[in-house]
Design a protein around this motif. Structure first.
Motif, short mmCIF file in Angstrom:
data_model
loop_
_atom_site.label_atom_id
_atom_site.label_comp_id
_atom_site.label_asym_id
_atom_site.label_seq_id
_atom_site.Cartn_x
_atom_site.Cartn_y
_atom_site.Cartn_z
N ALA A 136 0.83 -1.21 0.00
CA ALA A 136 0.00 0.00 0.00
C ALA A 136 0.87 1.26 0.00
N ALA A 137 1.91 1.28 0.84
CA ALA A 137 2.77 2.46 0.92
C ALA A 137 3.55 2.65 -0.37
N LEU A 138 4.05 1.56 -0.94
CA LEU A 138 4.80 1.67 -2.19
C LEU A 138 3.91 2.13 -3.32
N ARG A 139 2.72 1.54 -3.42
CA ARG A 139 1.81 1.91 -4.50
C ARG A 139 1.34 3.36 -4.37
N GLU A 140 1.12 3.82 -3.15
CA GLU A 140 0.70 5.20 -2.94
C GLU A 140 1.72 6.17 -3.54
#
Length: 213
Positions: free
Chosen positions: A62-66
């Motif tokens: 989630a953090a990487l994709r954000e």
């Protein structure tokens, strides 16, 4: 990863709640904080491609994709079949079309094209040959590519070091952690520019490196 390591992480893939408790202990209750610091160290931009080595159940997706946005790409790689399945479940449940999961050995990356960044969170020190992993990672990074590592190591300084006889056997038994691995030294050898921040007596490490342009 060793056969024992595969069995361990396949087991953890079925008990992710227990794994979170273990990591909570390793990070002194600040796992989320340190994971964010590791991702932030990559300085990702929208549209970039990022590779995560040892992605586990997809905790960092989630953090990487954000940060790369819907036009970027996240590729997660893990050698544990159980972790790969859990990571794919994470992707399916979130409906992320630009996040992909591959089962593979990080020392022989089966990915094509070049990546702008790579990330290894609590995984490099569990790999039997981190030097080979770093060489493989270099080969798929674009010029100027960044690599960030979040990892753990034995306490380096007093008074913390007196805890090593208790902590080391616990984590060696419950994970594939190879405490003798000098992650920071391997990173400095593989990359021309590397920096290290450590916390809690040197036991928690956030390290970053960059290839030349």
């Amino acid at each position: 990863m060793s056969t024992r390591g595969q069995r361990l992480y396949d087991w953890w893939s079925r008990h992710t709640g227990a794994q979170r408790l273990l990591y909570g202990l390793a990070f002194f209750g600040r796992e989320g904080t340190f994971r964010r610091r590791g991702v932030e160290a990559l300085a990702l931009d929208h549209g970039e491609r990022v590779l995560e080595l040892g992605c586990g159940p997809g905790t960092n997706f989630a953090a990487l994709r954000e940060r790369v946005g819907p036009d970027g790409t996240v590729v997660g790689l893990d050698y544990s079949a159980g972790m790969v399945e859990r990571a794919r479940e994470t992707v399916r449940e979130a409906g992320w079309e630009n996040v992909h999961v591959v089962r593979a050995d990080a020392a022989t990356l089966p990915v094509t094209g070049s990546f702008d960044a790579a990330y290894a969170a609590m995984s490099l020190s569990a790999m039997p040959d981190p030097g080979a992993v770093l060489d493989a990672t270099r080969s798929v990074l674009a010029p100027g590519g960044r690599f960030a590592v979040l990892d753990a190591r034995p306490f380096q300084s007093l008074p913390w070091r007196v805890l090593n006889p208790v902590i080391l056997p616990l984590f060696r038994a419950s994970t594939n952690w190879i405490s003798e691995t000098e992650v920071t030294d391997a990173l400095a050898t593989a990359f021309p520019t590397a920096s290290v921040d450590d916390y809690y007596g040197g036991s928690v490490v956030v390290a970053t490196a960059r290839l030349e342009e």
